[in-house]
Design a protein around this motif. Structure first.
Motif, short mmCIF file in Angstrom:
data_model
loop_
_atom_site.label_atom_id
_atom_site.label_comp_id
_atom_site.label_asym_id
_atom_site.label_seq_id
_atom_site.Cartn_x
_atom_site.Cartn_y
_atom_site.Cartn_z
N GLU A 60 0.84 -1.19 0.00
CA GLU A 60 0.00 0.00 0.00
C GLU A 60 0.88 1.25 0.00
OE1 GLU A 60 -4.11 1.25 2.40
OE2 GLU A 60 -2.71 -0.23 3.22
N ILE A 62 0.86 5.85 -0.18
CA ILE A 62 0.19 7.15 -0.16
C ILE A 62 1.00 8.12 -1.02
CG2 ILE A 62 -0.35 9.17 1.25
CD1 ILE A 62 -1.03 7.33 3.54
N ARG A 69 -4.15 13.99 -0.51
CA ARG A 69 -3.55 12.67 -0.29
C ARG A 69 -4.34 11.62 -1.07
NH1 ARG A 69 -0.54 12.14 4.49
NH2 ARG A 69 -1.43 10.09 4.92
N GLN A 71 -4.47 7.45 -1.54
CA GLN A 71 -4.01 6.16 -1.02
C GLN A 71 -4.47 5.06 -1.97
OE1 GLN A 71 -4.53 5.77 3.18
NE2 GLN A 71 -4.43 3.54 3.16
#
Length: 300
Positions: A60, A62, A69, A71
């Motif tokens: 994962e 960001i 932001r 993600q």
């Protein structure tokens, strides 16, 4: 998530893992295609991200653009359609389950050609769209990507088949949600193309003082209209965009030990060392010398 997509994710992660024994960014035998692996979480890494599709197979991440932001993980893909100053931070990765990602770079001409051949168009007349977005990855996209990466096992097929498969992947992007963000770069005389031209001019001369009037005149727009559309695409004003370019280049010079902080600031266009230090700290979290010490300590 259905079982078919899970199987596609597993296959993609196995292929990337097989071609990436070590952490880092890896070239592949397919032009435009790169694999990325990291066994650990990362601190924010600042870069100018060129147009590309990024698909995470495992882990994962960001990404931050200005104050926004984004993600994304194995269920979502990221698209960057303009050259954008971003920071990226891997937030899920371990040696046992490393972060695995592919990046497929693309060019404006590829989008133009595809739109012409498929009669693609903007969904409607609208303002400029952000040059970065995250979408859910569908089975059709996974399958197109898998066909491309499987070619790495048959190198003789790459010159003929890879361009066709890349074209299919880009077609899937143009058919998916938020596709206007990509299509806008291919509309001749449109705001997207004009903003791309301005971005290129700023990148070429980022050490020089910025004149909004000259930039606007070069693309036949008013200064206010340029400012508005530029910020819609990049989330930054032209001046803020230039500042990010300057600071990222100064940081590269400092961390590579090519020069000291004062000289680096001067070389990228700053006349005031104190202003350079303040703005450097604001972007990177620490003043130049502390940032250098942190970097050297982390890379012993």
């Amino acid at each position: 998530m259905n079982n078919h997509i899970k199987e596609q994710q597993v296959e993609l992660s196995h292929i990337i893992h097989r071609h990436c024994e070590n952490d880092g960014v890896h070239f592949t035998g397919i032009p435009q295609l790169y694999f990325i692996r990291s066994s650990f979480k990362s601190t924010p890494i600042h870069t100018i991200h060129e147009p590309a599709l990024c698909i995470v197979a495992q882990g994962e991440k960001i990404v931050v653009l200005a104050q926004d932001r984004y993600q994304y993980d194995a269920s979502h893909y990221l698209v960057v359609s303009f050259d954008l100053p971003i920071s990226g931070e891997i937030i899920t990765a371990t040696p046992e389950s490393p972060y695995l990602c592919l990046r497929l770079d693309f060019e404006q001409k590829q989008i133009v050609d595809l739109m012409m051949n498929t009669d693609q168009a903007l969904s409607k007349k609208s303002n400029s769209k952000p040059g970065l977005f995250v979408n859910q990855t569908k089975a059709e996209m996974f399958e197109a990507v898998l066909r491309l990466v499987r070619l790495l096992d048959t190198p003789k097929d790459i010159p003929v088949l890879a361009p066709l498969m890349i074209q299919e992947i880009l077609y899937r992007l143009l058919e998916d949600d938020n596709s206007d963000s990509i299509k806008q770069i291919a509309i001749v005389g449109g705001h997207g193309q004009k903003i791309a031209q301005v971005i290129n001019r700023i990148k070429q001369d980022f050490t020089k003082a910025l004149s909004m009037e000259e930039l606007a005149l070069s693309i036949n727009m008013s200064s206010s209209s340029l400012h508005d559309h530029f910020k819609r695409v990049t989330k930054l004003s032209p001046l803020q965009y230039q500042k990010q370019l300057r600071l990222q280049e100064a940081r590269r010079l400092i961390l590579s030990s090519e020069t000291d902080a004062a000289t680096a600031g001067f070389r990228v266009g700053y006349e005031s060392p104190s202003q350079f230090s303040r703005e450097y700290s604001r972007l990177f979290g620490q003043p130049p010398m502390k940032d250098l010490k942190r970097y050297l300590s982390a890379n012993k």
